[in-house]
Design an enzyme around this catalytic site. Structure first.
Site, PDB file in Angstrom:
ATOM      1  CB  SER A 177      -0.730  -0.060   1.326  1.00 48.78           C
ATOM      2  OG  SER A 177      -1.484   1.072   1.590  1.00 48.78           O
TER       3      SER A 177
ATOM      4  CG  ASP B 219       1.898  -4.999   3.630  1.00 48.69           C
ATOM      5  OD1 ASP B 219       2.177  -3.646   3.442  1.00 48.69           O
ATOM      6  OD2 ASP B 219       0.847  -5.062   4.766  1.00 48.69           O
TER       7      ASP B 219
ATOM      8  CB  SER C 209       5.945  11.107  10.673  1.00 48.90           C
ATOM      9  OG  SER C 209       4.966  11.876  10.601  1.00 48.90           O
TER      10      SER C 209
ATOM     11  CE1 TYR D 299       2.569   7.391  12.450  1.00 48.55           C
ATOM     12  CE2 TYR D 299       2.734   9.562  12.502  1.00 48.55           C
ATOM     13  CZ  TYR D 299       2.783   8.457  11.752  1.00 48.55           C
ATOM     14  OH  TYR D 299       3.121   8.479  10.480  1.00 48.55           O
TER      15      TYR D 299
ATOM     16  CE  LYS E  34       5.922   6.695  11.591  1.00 48.01           C
ATOM     17  NZ  LYS E  34       6.819   5.591  10.788  1.00 48.01           N
TER      18      LYS E  34
HETATM   19  N1  LIG Z   1       0.605   9.020   4.320  1.00 45.55           N
HETATM   20  C1  LIG Z   1       1.361   9.826   5.091  1.00 45.55           C
HETATM   21  O1  LIG Z   1       0.733  11.203   5.037  1.00 45.55           O
HETATM   22  C2  LIG Z   1       2.429   9.499   6.189  1.00 45.55           C
HETATM   23  C3  LIG Z   1       3.100  10.814   6.863  1.00 45.55           C
HETATM   24  C4  LIG Z   1       4.142  10.464   7.548  1.00 45.55           C
HETATM   25  C5  LIG Z   1       4.590   9.229   7.740  1.00 45.55           C
HETATM   26  N2  LIG Z   1       3.900   8.194   7.246  1.00 45.55           N
HETATM   27  C6  LIG Z   1       4.645   6.824   7.476  1.00 45.55           C
HETATM   28  O2  LIG Z   1       4.922   6.427   5.945  1.00 45.55           O
HETATM   29  C7  LIG Z   1       4.891   4.836   6.043  1.00 45.55           C
HETATM   30  C8  LIG Z   1       4.027   4.099   5.000  1.00 45.55           C
HETATM   31  O3  LIG Z   1       2.502   4.941   5.057  1.00 45.55           O
HETATM   32  P1  LIG Z   1       1.454   4.795   4.106  1.00 45.55           P
HETATM   33  O4  LIG Z   1       0.930   6.328   4.088  1.00 45.55           O
HETATM   34  O5  LIG Z   1       2.116   4.233   2.945  1.00 45.55           O
HETATM   35  O6  LIG Z   1       0.400   3.898   4.869  1.00 45.55           O
HETATM   36  P2  LIG Z   1      -0.333   2.841   4.252  1.00 45.55           P
HETATM   37  O7  LIG Z   1      -1.291   2.466   5.460  1.00 45.55           O
HETATM   38  O8  LIG Z   1      -0.826   3.057   2.798  1.00 45.55           O
HETATM   39  O9  LIG Z   1       0.821   1.450   4.223  1.00 45.55           O
HETATM   40  C9  LIG Z   1       1.513   0.993   5.499  1.00 45.55           C
HETATM   41  C10 LIG Z   1       1.592  -0.483   5.054  1.00 45.55           C
HETATM   42  O10 LIG Z   1       2.108  -0.956   6.144  1.00 45.55           O
HETATM   43  C11 LIG Z   1       1.561  -2.416   6.524  1.00 45.55           C
HETATM   44  N3  LIG Z   1       1.920  -2.513   7.773  1.00 45.55           N
HETATM   45  C12 LIG Z   1       1.231  -2.088   9.079  1.00 45.55           C
HETATM   46  N4  LIG Z   1       1.894  -3.046  10.136  1.00 45.55           N
HETATM   47  C13 LIG Z   1       2.623  -3.795   9.491  1.00 45.55           C
HETATM   48  C14 LIG Z   1       3.351  -4.957  10.376  1.00 45.55           C
HETATM   49  N5  LIG Z   1       3.300  -4.866  11.598  1.00 45.55           N
HETATM   50  N6  LIG Z   1       4.145  -5.732   9.453  1.00 45.55           N
HETATM   51  C15 LIG Z   1       4.074  -5.653   8.145  1.00 45.55           C
HETATM   52  N7  LIG Z   1       3.441  -4.704   7.543  1.00 45.55           N
HETATM   53  C16 LIG Z   1       2.749  -3.916   8.088  1.00 45.55           C
HETATM   54  C17 LIG Z   1       0.141  -2.207   6.098  1.00 45.55           C
HETATM   55  O11 LIG Z   1      -0.531  -3.431   5.834  1.00 45.55           O
HETATM   56  C18 LIG Z   1       0.355  -1.350   4.905  1.00 45.55           C
HETATM   57  O12 LIG Z   1       0.219  -2.123   3.777  1.00 45.55           O
HETATM   58  C19 LIG Z   1       4.151   4.577   7.611  1.00 45.55           C
HETATM   59  O13 LIG Z   1       5.328   4.267   8.572  1.00 45.55           O
HETATM   60  C20 LIG Z   1       3.736   6.028   7.842  1.00 45.55           C
HETATM   61  O14 LIG Z   1       3.837   6.183   9.376  1.00 45.55           O
HETATM   62  C21 LIG Z   1       2.719   8.267   6.198  1.00 45.55           C
END
Ligand SMILES: NC(=O)c1ccc[n+]([C@@H]2O[C@H](COP(=O)([O-])OP(=O)(O)OC[C@H]3O[C@@H](n4cnc5c(N)ncnc54)[C@H](O)[C@@H]3O)[C@@H](O)[C@H]2O)c1
Length: 255
Positions: free
Chosen positions: A15, A36, A150, A163, A167
Protein backbone atom coordinates in the site's frame (compact mmCIF):
# COMPACT_ATOMS: atom_id res chain seq x y z
CA UNK A 1 24.51 2.33 -6.09
CA UNK A 2 22.03 1.92 -8.92
CA UNK A 3 18.51 0.54 -8.83
CA UNK A 4 19.06 -1.44 -12.01
CA UNK A 5 19.90 -5.11 -11.47
CA UNK A 6 20.06 -4.74 -7.69
CA UNK A 7 17.76 -6.30 -5.10
CA UNK A 8 15.73 -4.33 -2.58
CA UNK A 9 13.46 -5.24 0.31
CA UNK A 10 10.42 -3.00 0.73
CA UNK A 11 8.25 -3.33 3.81
CA UNK A 12 4.71 -2.00 3.90
CA UNK A 13 4.77 -2.69 0.18
CA UNK A 14 1.10 -3.60 -0.23
CA UNK A 15 0.00 0.00 0.00
CA UNK A 16 0.84 3.69 -0.20
CA UNK A 17 4.47 4.78 -0.03
CA UNK A 18 5.94 1.26 -0.06
CA UNK A 19 3.86 0.16 -3.05
CA UNK A 20 4.89 3.26 -5.03
CA UNK A 21 8.55 2.65 -4.19
CA UNK A 22 8.34 -0.94 -5.40
CA UNK A 23 6.83 0.24 -8.70
CA UNK A 24 9.56 2.83 -9.21
CA UNK A 25 12.38 0.38 -8.50
CA UNK A 26 10.99 -2.25 -10.86
CA UNK A 27 10.45 0.39 -13.56
CA UNK A 28 14.14 1.30 -13.20
CA UNK A 29 15.23 -2.31 -13.70
CA UNK A 30 15.66 -3.35 -10.06
CA UNK A 31 14.35 -6.44 -8.28
CA UNK A 32 12.16 -6.23 -5.21
CA UNK A 33 10.83 -8.30 -2.35
CA UNK A 34 7.53 -6.79 -1.31
CA UNK A 35 6.82 -7.54 2.32
CA UNK A 36 3.60 -6.74 4.16
CA UNK A 37 1.16 -8.16 6.69
CA UNK A 38 -1.63 -7.73 4.19
CA UNK A 39 -2.40 -10.51 1.71
CA UNK A 40 -2.88 -7.89 -1.02
CA UNK A 41 0.92 -7.76 -1.24
CA UNK A 42 0.72 -10.91 -3.36
CA UNK A 43 -1.44 -9.42 -6.11
CA UNK A 44 0.65 -6.26 -6.06
CA UNK A 45 3.86 -8.24 -6.58
CA UNK A 46 2.19 -10.29 -9.33
CA UNK A 47 1.30 -7.06 -11.18
CA UNK A 48 4.96 -6.03 -11.11
CA UNK A 49 6.00 -9.23 -12.89
CA UNK A 50 9.09 -11.41 -12.62
CA UNK A 51 11.24 -8.80 -10.91
CA UNK A 52 9.00 -8.85 -7.83
CA UNK A 53 8.39 -11.39 -5.11
CA UNK A 54 5.88 -11.19 -2.26
CA UNK A 55 6.64 -12.27 1.29
CA UNK A 56 3.87 -11.98 3.86
CA UNK A 57 5.23 -10.94 7.23
CA UNK A 58 4.99 -8.85 10.35
CA UNK A 59 7.86 -6.38 10.84
CA UNK A 60 7.84 -7.00 14.58
CA UNK A 61 8.60 -10.73 14.14
CA UNK A 62 12.17 -11.97 13.83
CA UNK A 63 11.35 -15.11 11.81
CA UNK A 64 9.14 -13.23 9.33
CA UNK A 65 11.73 -10.54 8.67
CA UNK A 66 14.57 -13.04 8.47
CA UNK A 67 12.60 -14.84 5.74
CA UNK A 68 12.00 -11.56 3.89
CA UNK A 69 15.69 -10.62 4.10
CA UNK A 70 16.75 -14.07 2.86
CA UNK A 71 14.34 -13.85 -0.07
CA UNK A 72 15.86 -10.51 -1.05
CA UNK A 73 19.42 -11.82 -0.66
CA UNK A 74 18.64 -14.67 -3.03
CA UNK A 75 17.27 -12.20 -5.61
CA UNK A 76 20.44 -10.12 -5.47
CA UNK A 77 23.31 -12.25 -6.78
CA UNK A 78 26.80 -11.41 -5.48
CA UNK A 79 25.77 -8.00 -4.16
CA UNK A 80 23.01 -9.64 -2.11
CA UNK A 81 20.47 -7.33 -0.50
CA UNK A 82 21.45 -3.87 -1.77
CA UNK A 83 18.82 -1.78 -0.04
CA UNK A 84 15.87 -1.70 2.32
CA UNK A 85 13.07 0.81 2.12
CA UNK A 86 11.14 0.33 5.32
CA UNK A 87 7.62 1.75 4.96
CA UNK A 88 5.51 -0.55 7.17
CA UNK A 89 3.84 1.40 9.91
CA UNK A 90 0.60 2.36 11.60
CA UNK A 91 -0.94 5.62 12.66
CA UNK A 92 -2.76 5.99 15.97
CA UNK A 93 -4.55 8.79 17.74
CA UNK A 94 -5.27 8.81 21.47
CA UNK A 95 -5.23 11.60 24.01
CA UNK A 96 -3.39 11.10 27.29
CA UNK A 97 -6.72 11.79 29.04
CA UNK A 98 -10.17 11.29 27.56
CA UNK A 99 -13.13 13.66 28.09
CA UNK A 100 -13.88 12.15 31.49
CA UNK A 101 -10.24 12.41 32.52
CA UNK A 102 -9.50 8.69 32.18
CA UNK A 103 -5.93 7.81 31.22
CA UNK A 104 -5.09 6.51 27.75
CA UNK A 105 -4.80 2.79 27.08
CA UNK A 106 -1.24 1.64 27.76
CA UNK A 107 -1.38 -1.38 25.46
CA UNK A 108 -2.46 0.74 22.49
CA UNK A 109 0.51 3.05 23.12
CA UNK A 110 2.91 0.10 23.30
CA UNK A 111 1.45 -1.43 20.11
CA UNK A 112 2.20 1.70 18.07
CA UNK A 113 5.74 1.87 19.43
CA UNK A 114 6.21 -1.86 18.84
CA UNK A 115 5.24 -1.67 15.16
CA UNK A 116 6.75 1.69 14.19
CA UNK A 117 9.91 1.76 16.30
CA UNK A 118 10.75 -1.80 17.38
CA UNK A 119 9.70 -3.03 13.91
CA UNK A 120 12.13 -0.56 12.32
CA UNK A 121 14.96 -1.75 14.55
CA UNK A 122 14.10 -5.38 13.79
CA UNK A 123 14.24 -4.86 10.03
CA UNK A 124 17.37 -2.71 10.27
CA UNK A 125 19.36 -5.19 12.37
CA UNK A 126 18.49 -8.22 10.20
CA UNK A 127 19.09 -6.35 6.94
CA UNK A 128 22.41 -4.98 8.20
CA UNK A 129 23.59 -8.48 9.15
CA UNK A 130 22.85 -9.70 5.62
CA UNK A 131 24.32 -6.61 3.91
CA UNK A 132 27.57 -6.86 5.90
CA UNK A 133 28.22 -10.15 4.04
CA UNK A 134 27.72 -8.60 0.55
CA UNK A 135 30.49 -8.31 -2.00
CA UNK A 136 30.98 -4.54 -2.02
CA UNK A 137 30.27 -2.32 -5.01
CA UNK A 138 33.23 -0.48 -6.59
CA UNK A 139 33.24 2.34 -4.03
CA UNK A 140 33.11 -0.06 -1.08
CA UNK A 141 29.38 0.37 -0.53
CA UNK A 142 27.49 -2.72 0.66
CA UNK A 143 23.98 -1.41 1.21
CA UNK A 144 21.58 1.35 2.13
CA UNK A 145 18.74 1.38 4.65
CA UNK A 146 15.96 3.96 4.33
CA UNK A 147 13.56 4.22 7.25
CA UNK A 148 10.31 6.16 7.33
CA UNK A 149 9.77 8.69 10.09
CA UNK A 150 7.17 11.48 9.90
CA UNK A 151 6.97 15.22 10.44
CA UNK A 152 5.07 14.14 13.59
CA UNK A 153 8.50 13.30 15.02
CA UNK A 154 9.12 17.06 15.17
CA UNK A 155 5.67 18.75 15.17
CA UNK A 156 3.49 16.24 17.02
CA UNK A 157 -0.14 17.22 17.46
CA UNK A 158 -2.62 16.56 20.26
CA UNK A 159 -3.38 12.83 20.37
CA UNK A 160 -0.08 11.84 18.75
CA UNK A 161 1.99 10.91 21.83
CA UNK A 162 2.41 7.32 20.65
CA UNK A 163 2.84 8.05 16.93
CA UNK A 164 5.20 11.00 17.49
CA UNK A 165 7.29 9.08 20.01
CA UNK A 166 7.59 6.10 17.67
CA UNK A 167 8.67 8.30 14.76
CA UNK A 168 11.03 10.39 16.91
CA UNK A 169 12.66 7.09 17.83
CA UNK A 170 13.16 6.34 14.12
CA UNK A 171 14.77 9.79 13.72
CA UNK A 172 16.98 9.20 16.76
CA UNK A 173 18.33 5.88 15.45
CA UNK A 174 19.48 7.26 12.09
CA UNK A 175 22.80 8.78 13.15
CA UNK A 176 24.00 6.11 15.59
CA UNK A 177 23.06 3.37 13.11
CA UNK A 178 24.81 5.18 10.23
CA UNK A 179 27.92 5.72 12.36
CA UNK A 180 28.06 2.10 13.44
CA UNK A 181 27.39 0.58 10.02
CA UNK A 182 29.84 2.86 8.18
CA UNK A 183 32.64 0.35 8.71
CA UNK A 184 30.62 -2.13 6.64
CA UNK A 185 29.88 0.39 3.88
CA UNK A 186 26.19 0.53 4.80
CA UNK A 187 24.35 3.87 4.84
CA UNK A 188 21.28 4.67 6.96
CA UNK A 189 18.83 7.44 6.14
CA UNK A 190 15.27 8.37 7.10
CA UNK A 191 12.55 10.21 5.23
CA UNK A 192 10.06 12.24 7.29
CA UNK A 193 6.98 12.71 5.08
CA UNK A 194 4.43 15.44 5.63
CA UNK A 195 0.89 14.43 4.64
CA UNK A 196 0.70 12.02 1.72
CA UNK A 197 -2.26 10.75 -0.28
CA UNK A 198 -2.27 7.09 0.80
CA UNK A 199 -4.80 4.66 2.28
CA UNK A 200 -3.41 5.58 5.73
CA UNK A 201 -4.94 9.03 5.25
CA UNK A 202 -8.20 7.84 3.65
CA UNK A 203 -10.22 8.17 6.88
CA UNK A 204 -9.61 11.91 7.05
CA UNK A 205 -12.77 13.85 6.10
CA UNK A 206 -12.69 15.96 2.91
CA UNK A 207 -12.79 19.31 4.73
CA UNK A 208 -9.83 18.26 6.89
CA UNK A 209 -7.90 17.25 3.74
CA UNK A 210 -8.68 20.68 2.24
CA UNK A 211 -7.46 22.41 5.42
CA UNK A 212 -4.29 20.29 5.50
CA UNK A 213 -3.62 21.02 1.83
CA UNK A 214 -4.09 24.74 2.42
CA UNK A 215 -1.59 24.65 5.28
CA UNK A 216 1.23 23.41 3.02
CA UNK A 217 3.26 26.46 1.93
CA UNK A 218 3.92 24.98 -1.54
CA UNK A 219 2.60 22.96 -3.29
CA UNK A 220 -0.83 23.32 -1.63
CA UNK A 221 -1.80 19.67 -1.78
CA UNK A 222 -1.00 16.33 -0.19
CA UNK A 223 2.13 14.54 -1.32
CA UNK A 224 1.92 11.85 -3.97
CA UNK A 225 3.37 8.42 -3.13
CA UNK A 226 5.69 8.56 -6.15
CA UNK A 227 7.26 11.74 -4.72
CA UNK A 228 8.34 9.65 -1.73
CA UNK A 229 9.61 6.95 -4.12
CA UNK A 230 11.63 9.56 -6.05
CA UNK A 231 13.39 10.65 -2.87
CA UNK A 232 14.07 7.02 -1.98
CA UNK A 233 15.64 6.56 -5.43
CA UNK A 234 17.82 9.63 -4.93
CA UNK A 235 18.99 8.34 -1.54
CA UNK A 236 19.87 4.94 -3.01
CA UNK A 237 21.83 6.44 -5.87
CA UNK A 238 23.60 9.29 -4.02
CA UNK A 239 26.32 7.90 -1.74
CA UNK A 240 26.88 11.18 0.14
CA UNK A 241 23.43 10.93 1.75
CA UNK A 242 24.01 9.26 5.10
CA UNK A 243 22.98 9.60 8.75
CA UNK A 244 20.35 12.23 7.96
CA UNK A 245 16.59 12.66 8.16
CA UNK A 246 15.00 14.48 5.22
CA UNK A 247 11.63 16.17 5.63
CA UNK A 248 9.52 15.72 2.50
CA UNK A 249 6.60 17.99 3.24
CA UNK A 250 6.22 21.05 0.97
CA UNK A 251 7.38 23.14 3.94
CA UNK A 252 4.46 22.21 6.24
CA UNK A 253 4.88 22.80 9.96
CA UNK A 254 2.00 21.20 11.86
CA UNK A 255 0.20 23.53 14.25
N1 LIG B 1 0.69 8.88 4.44
C1 LIG B 1 1.21 9.84 5.17
O1 LIG B 1 0.72 10.98 5.18
C2 LIG B 1 2.41 9.59 6.04
C3 LIG B 1 3.01 10.70 6.65
C4 LIG B 1 4.12 10.51 7.45
C5 LIG B 1 4.64 9.23 7.64
N2 LIG B 1 4.03 8.18 7.03
C6 LIG B 1 4.62 6.86 7.28
O2 LIG B 1 4.89 6.24 6.04
C7 LIG B 1 4.81 4.83 6.19
C8 LIG B 1 3.92 4.28 5.08
O3 LIG B 1 2.63 4.83 5.26
P1 LIG B 1 1.51 4.82 4.13
O4 LIG B 1 0.90 6.15 4.14
O5 LIG B 1 2.04 4.23 2.90
O6 LIG B 1 0.44 3.86 4.86
P2 LIG B 1 -0.41 2.64 4.31
O7 LIG B 1 -1.36 2.32 5.42
O8 LIG B 1 -0.92 2.93 2.95
O9 LIG B 1 0.69 1.48 4.20
C9 LIG B 1 1.30 0.91 5.34
C10 LIG B 1 1.48 -0.57 5.09
O10 LIG B 1 2.15 -1.11 6.23
C11 LIG B 1 1.60 -2.38 6.47
N3 LIG B 1 1.84 -2.77 7.87
C12 LIG B 1 1.30 -2.25 8.97
N4 LIG B 1 1.76 -2.88 10.05
C13 LIG B 1 2.60 -3.85 9.61
C14 LIG B 1 3.38 -4.84 10.26
N5 LIG B 1 3.38 -4.99 11.59
N6 LIG B 1 4.13 -5.64 9.50
C15 LIG B 1 4.14 -5.54 8.15
N7 LIG B 1 3.42 -4.62 7.48
C16 LIG B 1 2.65 -3.79 8.21
C17 LIG B 1 0.12 -2.24 6.17
O11 LIG B 1 -0.50 -3.50 5.91
C18 LIG B 1 0.14 -1.34 4.94
O12 LIG B 1 0.14 -2.07 3.74
C19 LIG B 1 4.29 4.57 7.61
O13 LIG B 1 5.39 4.29 8.45
C20 LIG B 1 3.68 5.90 7.99
O14 LIG B 1 3.69 6.10 9.39
C21 LIG B 1 2.92 8.33 6.23
Amino acid sequence: MQLKDNAFLITGAASGLGAATAERIVAAGGRVVLCDLSETVESHAARLGEAALAVRGDVTREDDMQAAVEAAVSLGGKHGLAGVIHCAGVVSVAKLLDREGNPADLEAYARTVQINLVGTFNVMRLAAAAMSQNDPFEDGERGVIINTASVAAFDGQVGQCAYSASKAGVVGMSLPAARELSRHGIRVMAIAPGVFETPMMSDIPEDAVAALSASVPFPKRLGKPDEYARLAEQIVTNPMLNGEVIRLDGGIRMQ
